[in-house]
Scaffold this motif. Structure first.
Motif, short mmCIF file in Angstrom:
data_model
loop_
_atom_site.label_atom_id
_atom_site.label_comp_id
_atom_site.label_asym_id
_atom_site.label_seq_id
_atom_site.Cartn_x
_atom_site.Cartn_y
_atom_site.Cartn_z
N ARG A 632 0.72 -1.11 0.58
CA ARG A 632 0.08 0.14 -0.24
C ARG A 632 0.84 1.59 -0.10
O ARG A 632 0.68 2.23 0.12
CB ARG A 632 -0.75 0.21 1.27
N THR A 635 1.01 3.53 -3.43
CA THR A 635 -0.25 4.13 -3.98
C THR A 635 -1.13 4.83 -2.66
O THR A 635 -1.75 5.58 -3.38
CB THR A 635 -1.48 3.20 -4.14
N THR A 666 -2.40 -7.49 -7.72
CA THR A 666 -3.00 -6.76 -6.55
C THR A 666 -2.45 -5.89 -5.58
O THR A 666 -1.77 -5.79 -5.84
CB THR A 666 -3.31 -7.76 -5.79
N VAL A 667 -3.61 -4.95 -5.79
CA VAL A 667 -2.89 -3.73 -5.33
C VAL A 667 -3.56 -3.56 -3.31
O VAL A 667 -5.14 -3.87 -3.70
CB VAL A 667 -3.93 -2.57 -5.49
N GLU A 668 -3.08 -3.83 -2.27
CA GLU A 668 -4.01 -3.33 -1.60
C GLU A 668 -4.32 -1.53 -0.64
O GLU A 668 -3.30 -0.98 -1.23
CB GLU A 668 -3.43 -4.34 0.22
N VAL A 670 -6.43 0.41 -1.00
CA VAL A 670 -7.48 1.31 -1.88
C VAL A 670 -8.75 1.53 -1.12
O VAL A 670 -9.51 0.87 -0.36
CB VAL A 670 -7.97 0.88 -3.06
N ALA A 676 -8.72 4.18 -6.78
CA ALA A 676 -9.25 2.96 -7.89
C ALA A 676 -9.06 3.41 -8.90
O ALA A 676 -9.29 1.80 -9.71
CB ALA A 676 -10.37 2.61 -7.22
N LEU A 679 -5.64 3.36 -10.59
CA LEU A 679 -5.03 1.62 -10.54
C LEU A 679 -5.56 1.04 -11.82
O LEU A 679 -4.75 0.44 -12.26
CB LEU A 679 -5.32 0.72 -9.48
N CYS A 684 -3.76 -2.22 -12.88
CA CYS A 684 -3.50 -3.55 -12.25
C CYS A 684 -4.80 -4.36 -12.65
O CYS A 684 -6.06 -3.32 -12.60
CB CYS A 684 -3.71 -2.86 -10.99
N ALA A 687 -8.12 -5.34 -6.93
CA ALA A 687 -7.75 -4.76 -5.38
C ALA A 687 -8.38 -4.94 -4.46
O ALA A 687 -9.48 -5.47 -4.22
CB ALA A 687 -7.77 -3.22 -5.97
#
Length: 711
Positions: A632, A635, A666-668, A670, A676, A679, A684, A687
């Protein structure tokens, strides 16, 4: 023979038999030996009862001594043999399984009482004989003279032949007579002993009640007393005795003399002192040990009058390495040298050094100004350890970590103080060692809570105190729920709901992470199977489960995973195992082998917290991962408008690299719609974060998935 052990009555009669055989040859009586034995049985029983009584009763021994006179055992040899019998056989036959040393002491006191009773009985018999002689004086003057002479001779024989010291004084304290045993105890002449009055025989270690009891006796307010008392010999050495003093009255009951019976206990006391020293001092270093230190610490922390205390808790850094490499003999020599140096650091009044065990030492200082003194003491200790120790031609560098506790007396107990010092010492060691730290109540509380959680972990798993919350994984392309990450929680009885950051490190440290991780995997797979059954039309929901480094090295990881998937009926492709990037930094083939086997089965492997480690990006090609889970921290800059251009470039580069390697991203973390959308534009794939949903019960994911399915 029945083989059954003798009962108490049988042993009592055996003692009486031995006693009768000893005294019968020197007893002037018309009784046969068995008849004399019958007379001695009740006396033996009274001695047995007195031996085992809760409190000592000298009257019982005195009564037995007087009863010997009544049984015509008036010869001095009869008393001597009786005392020998009691000394040798009373504890043996009547002591049962009681504490032997205490019973031997009780037996010795009974012997003193018997001797006093014998002397008193003999005197009373003499007085009675004198009275009878006086009444018959006109008819048998010559007979009276002979009887009186015989009685006095018998008393003199007992007085001189007794093994214990006997002295007679008047009520003013003038010593009138002493026997040979007493003279031998003092090692002086009779004139040297008799030339001093009783009140002059004082000693610095006299108990406060000794002379109070003496004054009560000479005033006629007390018949006898028994104390442990020290005397000075003529050469200045100490004579320790068990002293019994009795009041002798005349025929009209008026106090007349005092009779002292002394047993020399000097050697026994020296032995006890030696045993006490060995019990309170460390055999290797000679320093006070844990037992003596706790006695001193308890006095220090409970003292009043504005007193304070300071405690330094020292643990040597790397001592185990020295023991393992050079052997325990070298380790012991090092400990002796360290002990000598510490001893030289604590020489002021109120200071002491002790060894608690192993390589743990403590230094204690007391007084009104310990806030300054304890810091100075810690400085002296650290400086004393600077010089290397030379052992077997090697120079060993000694380092130590010290925890310091200082405060006013009366606020904490010794166990609490030592625990705080121990916790503080480990804080110093964790900070790199070779330093000292001051106790911090907040840090202590955290450490105590951490320890409490550690010890409660195994039972918590057995009691079902853990539960799982699920955070949705959302597809950035169409916003559909792709699956969920399983996040374990602990519903602690006292602390409430605890997140994984509070207990997962403790579980890893204790090894409980393996059964806990297996339970989480089993519960999560079962939940994923239930989701699939409820959402068969909208496609399978995947489940992400975290793996700790300890689980990676556990030999049962692959088999446990296979068994759980087969038992719950979940396809391997619906499971993703998340492994932190730091756990795989520098991983060899042996560590990667179980992950490769799982990946070959169809299980996705996600590299969690990607970007926080120091791994070479080229290593991605050799890792059996299919998903990069971007940390995280990359981002957070996208939550603002406009987004941080540097973060945009970094994320864009990572996504491009991952996709070129056929890895999903995968993005954590958000938290906003703008984040969002950015990304999604960067490419990406999935999420998760509070923007979509916080972690919650499995029903919430069902509701989100149902909304997606219905549009």
């Amino acid at each position: 023979m029945t083989g059954e052990p003798d009962g108490p009555e049988d042993r009592l009669r055996r003692f009486a038999t031995i006693w009768s055989r000893a005294v019968f040859p020197v007893t002037s009586t018309s009784l046969t030996r068995p008849e004399l034995e019958q007379q001695l049985v009740p006396l033996a029983r009274r001695l047995s009862d007195a031996l085992m009584a809760r409190t000592f009763d000298a009257a019982a021994g005195q009564a037995v001594g007087a009863a010997l006179i009544a049984a015509h055992c008036t010869d001095p040899e009869a008393l001597s043999r009786s005392l020998d019998c009691v000394d040798a056989y009373l504890v043996l036959y009547c002591g049962e399984d009681g504490p032997q040393e205490a019973l031997r002491t009780r037996s010795a006191r009974l012997q003193h009482a018997m001797a006093a009773g014998f002397a008193g009985g003999l005197r009373e018999r003499t007085l009675a004989e004198q009275e009878a002689i006086s009444q018959a004086a006109l008819n048998a003057r010559s007979t009276v003279a002979e009887a009186l002479h015989a009685s006095e001779a018998r008393f003199r024989a007992v007085f001189e032949g007794a093994a214990i010291g006997i002295g007679i004084a008047d009520l003013e304290g003038n010593i009138l007579q002493v026997n040979g045993a007493l003279l031998r105890m003092f090692g002086g002449s009779e004139q040297g002993v008799r030339g001093r009055k009783v009140p002059e025989w004082t000693h610095p270690e006299d108990a406060p009640q000794v002379w109070r009891l003496y004054e009560e006796l000479v005033r006629g307010e007390r018949e006898h007393y028994h104390v442990e008392k020290a005397f000075y010999r003529p050469d200045g050495t100490a004579l320790w005795t068990n002293l019994t003093v009795s009041l002798l009255r005349d025929a009209d009951g008026r106090p007349q003399y005092q009779l002292a019976l002394m047993e020399d206990t000097t050697e026994r006391r020296l032995l006890n002192l030696r045993l006490r020293y060995e019990a309170t001092h460390d055999a290797l270093t000679g320093l006070p040990n844990r037992t003596l230190f706790f006695e001193r610490l308890e006095k220090a922390v409970s003292a009043g009058n504005d007193q304070r205390f300071g405690l330094c808790y020292l643990d040597l850094d790397g001592f185990k390495t020295i023991n393992d490499s050079l052997g325990h003999a070298a380790g012991d020599r090092l400990l002796v040298e360290v002990a000598d140096r510490l001893q030289s650091c604590a020489t002021a009044p109120g200071e002491m050094v002790a060894r608690l065990g192993g390589d743990e030492f403590v230094a204690l200082t007391t007084g009104p100004d310990t806030e300054r003194e304890v810091d100075a003491l810690a400085d002296r200790i650290m400086n004393a350890l600077v010089t290397p120790v030379r052992i077997d031609g090697r120079e060993l560098t000694v380092r130590g970590s010290i925890g310091i506790v200082e405060g006013p007396a009366g606020e904490r107990g010794p166990a609490e103080v030592l625990r705080s010092a121990d916790i503080t010492m480990y804080r110093a060691k964790s900070a790199g060692g070779n330093r000292f730290e001051l106790a911090d109540p907040e840090a202590d509380a955290r450490a105590i809570t951490r320890h409490g959680l550690t010890t409660a972990l195994p039972a918590a798993l057995d009691r079902g105190e853990f539960f799982i919350e699920y955070q949705p994984l959302v597809h950035l392309g169409d916003g559909s729920v792709h699956g969920a990450e399983a996040l374990v929680r602990w519903l602690h009885p006292q602390h409430g709901v605890l997140g994984p950051d509070r207990f997962i490190p403790l579980a890893e440290h204790t090894g409980l992470i393996v059964p806990l991780g297996r339970w989480v995997l089993e519960q999560s797979v079962r939940q994923a199977r239930q989701w699939q059954e409820r959402h068969a039309d909208s496609g399978p929901l995947r489940i992400n489960v975290n793996l700790s480094p300890c689980q990676l090295t556990h030999p049962g990881l692959v088999q446990d995973t296979v068994d759980i998937l087969e038992r719950e009926g979940l396809d391997a492709q619906a499971l993703c195992l998340e492994v932190t990037e730091s756990a795989l930094i520098g991983a060899d083939d042996d560590l990667l082998k179980p992950l490769r086997r799982l990946a070959e089965m169809g299980v996705d492997i996600a590299l969690d917290d990607f970007g926080t480690g120091y791994s070479n990006l080229a290593n991605l090609r050799r890792l059996p991962v299919s998903i990069l889970k971007l940390d995280r921290s990359f981002t957070q800059g996208m939550q603002q408008f406009p987004a941080d251009p540097v973060d945009l470039k970094i994320v864009e580069g990572i996504v491009s690299l991952a996709h070129s390697l056929d890895l999903a991203v995968t993005v954590e973390g958000v938290e906003t719609g703008a984040q969002a959308e950015q990304l999604r534009i960067l490419g990406c794939d999935t999420a998760q974060g509070w923007y979509y949903a916080r972690p919650g019960p499995p029903e919430r994911l069902h509701e989100l998935a149902l909304v997606d399915a219905t549009g």
